[in-house]
Scaffold this motif. Structure first.
Motif, PDB file in Angstrom:
ATOM      1  N   ARG A   1     -37.825  -8.185   1.834  1.00  0.00           N
ATOM      2  CA  ARG A   1     -37.348  -6.925   1.282  1.00  0.00           C
ATOM      3  C   ARG A   1     -38.481  -6.097   0.686  1.00  0.00           C
ATOM      4  O   ARG A   1     -39.409  -6.630   0.089  1.00  0.00           O
TER       5      ARG A   1
ATOM      6  N   THR B   1     -37.432   0.058  -2.443  1.00  0.00           N
ATOM      7  CA  THR B   1     -36.175   0.578  -1.893  1.00  0.00           C
ATOM      8  C   THR B   1     -35.100  -0.479  -1.734  1.00  0.00           C
ATOM      9  O   THR B   1     -33.918  -0.149  -1.628  1.00  0.00           O
TER      10      THR B   1
ATOM     11  N   LEU C   1     -34.789  -2.084   0.887  1.00  0.00           N
ATOM     12  CA  LEU C   1     -34.571  -2.173   2.333  1.00  0.00           C
ATOM     13  C   LEU C   1     -35.397  -3.323   2.905  1.00  0.00           C
ATOM     14  O   LEU C   1     -36.260  -3.888   2.236  1.00  0.00           O
TER      15      LEU C   1
ATOM     16  N   LEU D   1     -38.020   7.685  -3.206  1.00  0.00           N
ATOM     17  CA  LEU D   1     -37.709   6.624  -2.246  1.00  0.00           C
ATOM     18  C   LEU D   1     -36.397   5.939  -2.601  1.00  0.00           C
ATOM     19  O   LEU D   1     -35.604   5.590  -1.710  1.00  0.00           O
ATOM     20  N   LYS D   2     -36.142   5.740  -3.896  1.00  0.00           N
ATOM     21  CA  LYS D   2     -34.905   5.094  -4.316  1.00  0.00           C
ATOM     22  C   LYS D   2     -33.699   5.991  -4.054  1.00  0.00           C
ATOM     23  O   LYS D   2     -32.571   5.488  -3.912  1.00  0.00           O
TER      24      LYS D   2
ATOM     25  N   ALA E   1     -33.203   5.683   0.006  1.00  0.00           N
ATOM     26  CA  ALA E   1     -32.740   4.397   0.548  1.00  0.00           C
ATOM     27  C   ALA E   1     -31.236   4.376   0.790  1.00  0.00           C
ATOM     28  O   ALA E   1     -30.788   4.006   1.896  1.00  0.00           O
TER      29      ALA E   1
ATOM     30  N   ARG F   1     -29.093   3.944   4.373  1.00  0.00           N
ATOM     31  CA  ARG F   1     -28.090   2.893   4.595  1.00  0.00           C
ATOM     32  C   ARG F   1     -26.763   3.481   5.058  1.00  0.00           C
ATOM     33  O   ARG F   1     -26.111   2.948   5.961  1.00  0.00           O
TER      34      ARG F   1
ATOM     35  N   ARG G   1     -38.430  -0.320   5.636  1.00  0.00           N
ATOM     36  CA  ARG G   1     -39.570   0.480   5.190  1.00  0.00           C
ATOM     37  C   ARG G   1     -40.843  -0.213   5.658  1.00  0.00           C
ATOM     38  O   ARG G   1     -41.076  -1.377   5.347  1.00  0.00           O
TER      39      ARG G   1
ATOM     40  N   PHE H   1     -40.674   4.558   7.961  1.00  0.00           N
ATOM     41  CA  PHE H   1     -39.460   3.760   8.073  1.00  0.00           C
ATOM     42  C   PHE H   1     -39.155   3.517   9.552  1.00  0.00           C
ATOM     43  O   PHE H   1     -39.672   4.216  10.432  1.00  0.00           O
TER      44      PHE H   1
END
Length: 357
Positions: A180, A184, A186, A235-236, A239, A243, A254, A260
């Motif tokens: 992970r 993020t 991700l 970025l947060k 994300a 999704r 990422r 990405f």
């Protein structure tokens, strides 16, 4: 305009040089995992890691460096974290074994006392009441001790089982964290590589899937102008947008600072392009608050290169095709979406070798 890919290469080279200089200045051992830590810290991908590295001060010990690497689940430090978990597991098992052996010894002692008592009754059924009372008293005391020891043993076993359960959870947490992106949440590049390889498990594409490589246009400039913390918050925010924009069985990861990757399943080229356009529109709707500017926000966009699994010879070829399509978008100097085609491949054949990942 200088090609983005050339800029990225020059930037990475500058970071690598700075990493080497920083490590030499601080007297840090040239272990590969140490290079990884300081590269990630200087790239600014993870501001928390950058802060922890900056707080090391002069002449940090290897132990301090390893604590940071394990804390942030860096790949190169996985073996160290695993060694610590193995050591804790060994200690727990050793303690449990010692307790178990002690319990067995006490059980055997109690059984011997009981056998002796029964033997005396059988050999001398008319023994005096005083003798019988003394033996019964000793046996009663032994039963009390045995019950107390058994309760303590059960408590120790439960505690050890809980410790082993925690260690198992630590292993699972470490496994998930290694796959992970820490900012993020991700999937990261490692998970992406595994996903890409899985598309060609039997040597052939598993179905009509598409790979979309994406750059967030304006994110690097945002970080340079307003700091890494603003880029991290951005970025947060992006994300969950990513999704929500894909199906449950699709995939998003990422890969780098502003890079990405998406894998869309059961799509045609037209479907993949439409999905990418929809994601780009969703990103452009996100308002980025700027520090010290109450009424001013900023928006970003996406550039996307798409390649189809069925038209690529394997995972490396698929990645190359998507990368070439993305490069063609950047050459146009305008955010947008392009699907790889023979024409794109022909224009870039002199720059990119076939099947280069």
């Amino acid at each position: 305009m200088t090609d983005k890919f050339q800029n990225d290469g020059a930037q990475n080279a500058a970071i690598l040089l700075k990493v080497a200089q920083t490590m030499a200045k601080l007297g840090i051992a040239p272990f590969p995992r140490n290079y990884e830590l300081f590269y990630e810290a200087l790239c600014g991908h993870n501001p928390a890691l950058t802060r922890d590295a900056a707080a090391l001060g002069n002449q940090p010990t290897q132990s301090q460096i390893e604590q940071i690497g394990v804390k942030h689940h860096l790949t190169g430090f996985t073996a160290i974290a695993a060694d610590a978990i193995r050591a804790d597991t060994a200690r727990s098992i050793a303690a449990m074994s010692q307790t178990l052996n002690g319990g067995i010894a006490k059980t055997e002692a109690f059984a011997a006392l009981l056998r002796d008592f029964i033997g005396r009754l059988e050999s001398d059924p008319v023994a005096g009441m005083s003798d019988f009372a003394d033996d019964a008293g000793r046996l009663r005391d032994a039963v009390s001790v045995f019950e107390r020891e058994e309760r303590a043993f059960a408590a120790t076993m439960n505690e050890t089982a809980a410790q082993l359960g925690n260690l198992r959870n630590d292993i699972e947490t470490m496994r998930k964290a290694s796959m992970r992106d820490p900012v993020t949440g991700l999937a990261n590049r490692i998970a992406f590589a595994a996903k890409l390889a899985a598309l060609y498990d039997d040597g052939n594409a598993c179905g009509p899937a598409a790979l979309a490589l994406v750059t967030v246009d304006g994110l690097r400039a945002l970080a340079e102008s307003h700091g890494a913390a603003v880029a991290e918050r951005t970025l947060k925010k992006l994300a969950p947008v990513f999704r929500k924009s894909v199906k449950k069985n699709d995939f998003v990861a990422r890969l780098g600072t502003d890079e990405f990757a998406f894998v869309f399943h059961d799509v045609s080229a037209e479907n993949a392009e439409a999905i990418a356009q929809r994601i780009r529109a969703s990103v452009e709707d996100v308002q980025i608050a700027l520090p010290n500017r109450t009424f001013t926000t900023q928006t970003l966009s996406l550039s996307t290169g798409i390649a189809m699994a069925l038209t690529a010879s394997g995972s490396a070829d698929l990645f190359t095709q998507a990368e070439l399509a993305l490069r063609a978008v950047h050459v146009r100097e305008k955010p947008g979406v392009l699907v790889f085609s023979a024409a794109i491949g022909g224009r870039t054949a002199k720059t990119y070798a076939p099947h280069a990942a």
